[in-house]
Design an enzyme around this catalytic site. Structure first.
Site, PDB file in Angstrom:
ATOM      1  N   LYS A 119      60.727   8.755  92.514  1.00 26.42           N
ATOM      2  CA  LYS A 119      59.321   9.157  92.607  1.00 26.42           C
ATOM      3  C   LYS A 119      59.184  10.619  92.979  1.00 26.42           C
ATOM      4  CE  LYS A 119      56.970   4.811  93.521  1.00 26.42           C
ATOM      5  NZ  LYS A 119      56.181   4.040  94.483  1.00 26.42           N
ATOM      6  N   LYS A 201      61.934  -3.534  81.826  1.00 24.88           N
ATOM      7  CA  LYS A 201      61.117  -4.529  82.522  1.00 24.88           C
ATOM      8  C   LYS A 201      59.628  -4.350  82.166  1.00 24.88           C
ATOM      9  CE  LYS A 201      59.639  -4.991  87.285  1.00 24.88           C
ATOM     10  NZ  LYS A 201      59.744  -4.618  88.658  1.00 24.88           N
ATOM     11  N   LYS A 204      53.609  -2.753  85.364  1.00 23.32           N
ATOM     12  CA  LYS A 204      52.178  -2.464  85.345  1.00 23.32           C
ATOM     13  C   LYS A 204      51.910  -0.969  85.265  1.00 23.32           C
ATOM     14  CE  LYS A 204      51.906  -3.550  90.306  1.00 23.32           C
ATOM     15  NZ  LYS A 204      51.269  -4.388  91.313  1.00 23.32           N
TER      16      LYS A 204
END
Ligand code: TRP
Length: 336
Positions: A119, A201, A204
């Site tokens: 991140k 994967k 969202k």
């Protein structure tokens, strides 16, 4: 006389970030199991709204999405009479324990967290201390309830290990205080991939909206997304290495219908991918229908949601306060 100890149910804890509506992957991998677990476990589930602050969400959106996530948790079947359901920010003990645990966490070990590294590489201009400290707050969420099991996806496993390391260090330095949490491995069906890149994967946060199914997608959107799912050129519905797209659709269909892979192969023998995709979409629409109906009803009843949240926060505060008080005493804070 025989000594029969009172058996305490093992405690399961999980929090979920309110950053986006969960996907079908989150549902089949985790949420769907949650409701069944309350028979066997003492379950505590929360909306991780404090964790969501690390990426500076728009305040109005955060507020709205947090309530929606709370309503969704109830919509998937969590019974607030049997489980504790709450907002992380309503339970002050989490932040208080997090501060103390900061002082029992090494800078080096926190720096090694893969998610932090990823991140911070992605948002190089905005690396907050909150982002760095995120796993310590997560450790506090877990340890403050003396949770035995934490259902986590692969991406959160390292954070759970850090929580264990912190707990272990604290127990060694200050005497036994925390239960060491274990990852909870649910039934299979846990791994659902992206519809557009089945080697990844289903996430969202995927920027391609066609890649994932949101729990609140209307039926026509679900159908459209499955119709455009990436497959292969073999045109045979069978489970095999290298057929990631079809394998993924089979896994989804299997989860929603309870059919085995063999049964699915037989059902679609001689049929093309078109028919199969429609069948998968329909099974998902049926699977999600009760969740979506519940959600519509609950989100319109704010008074009820507020009441459930208040009771959840009270129960969570009561339990977590016990751990916090113990810790405060052990680290030497003066308590009159
Ligand atoms: N970090 C988790 C995630 O992004 C959410 C979370 C916060 C969590 N606190 C937790 C999960 C405690 C399990 C236990 O998915």
């Amino acid at each position: 006389m025989e000594n029969t100890p009172v058996e305490r149910k093992k405690r399961v804890l999980s929090l979920i970030q309110p950053t986006a509506v969960p996907t079908l992957g989150n549902y089949l991998g985790a949420l769907k199991n949650w409701k069944n677990m309350s028979e066997d476990y003492d379950c505590i589930y929360g909306v991780a709204d404090l964790h969501a602050l690390t990426i500076h969400p728009d305040p109005a959106s955060l507020r709205k999405q947090s309530l929606e996530m709370f309503a969704l948790m109830l919509s998937v079947g969590l019974d607030p009479e049997k489980n504790i359901v709450f907002f992380q920010s309503h339970v002050h003990t989490h932040s208080e324990l997090a501060w103390i645990l900061n002082c029992y966490t090494q800078f080096g070990e926190a720096s090694r967290m893969t998610q932090f590294k990823e991140k911070s590489a992605k948002h190089a201009g905005n690396i907050t201390v909150g982002l760095f400290d995120y796993p310590v707050l997560m450790a506090a969420d877990i340890l403050i309830y003396q949770a035995d099991f934490v259902p986590v996806g692969a991406d959160q496993k390292q954070h759970l290990e850090l929580a264990r390391d912190i707990a272990d260090r604290f127990n060694t330095m200050r005497g036994n205080t925390f239960v060491l949490p274990e990852p909870f491995i649910g039934k299979v069906g846990a791994k659902i991939s992206s519809l557009q890149d089945p080697t990844q994967k289903m996430s969202k946060s995927d920027p391609n909206p066609k890649a994932s199914i949101s729990l609140l997608d209307p039926p026509e959107v679900i159908l459209k997304k499955f119709k455009s799912a990436v497959t292969d050129s073999e045109a045979v519905v069978r489970y095999a290495d290298g057929k990631d797209g079809i394998n993924n659709l089979m896994a989804i269909y299997s989860c929603c219908t309870g059919k085995s892979f063999e049964e699915i192969e037989n059902e679609f023998a001689g049929k093309g991918y078109g028919d199969f995709k429609v069948a998968v979409a329909e099974s998902v629409i049926e699977e999600l229908r009760p969740v979506q109906d519940n959600f519509k009803r609950l989100i319109a009843d704010k008074a009820y949601l507020n009441e459930v949240a208040k009771n959840g926060a009270q129960a969570a505060t009561r339990i977590s306060q016990r751990t916090l008080a113990k810790v405060q005493k052990k680290v030497g804070l003066y308590m009159p």
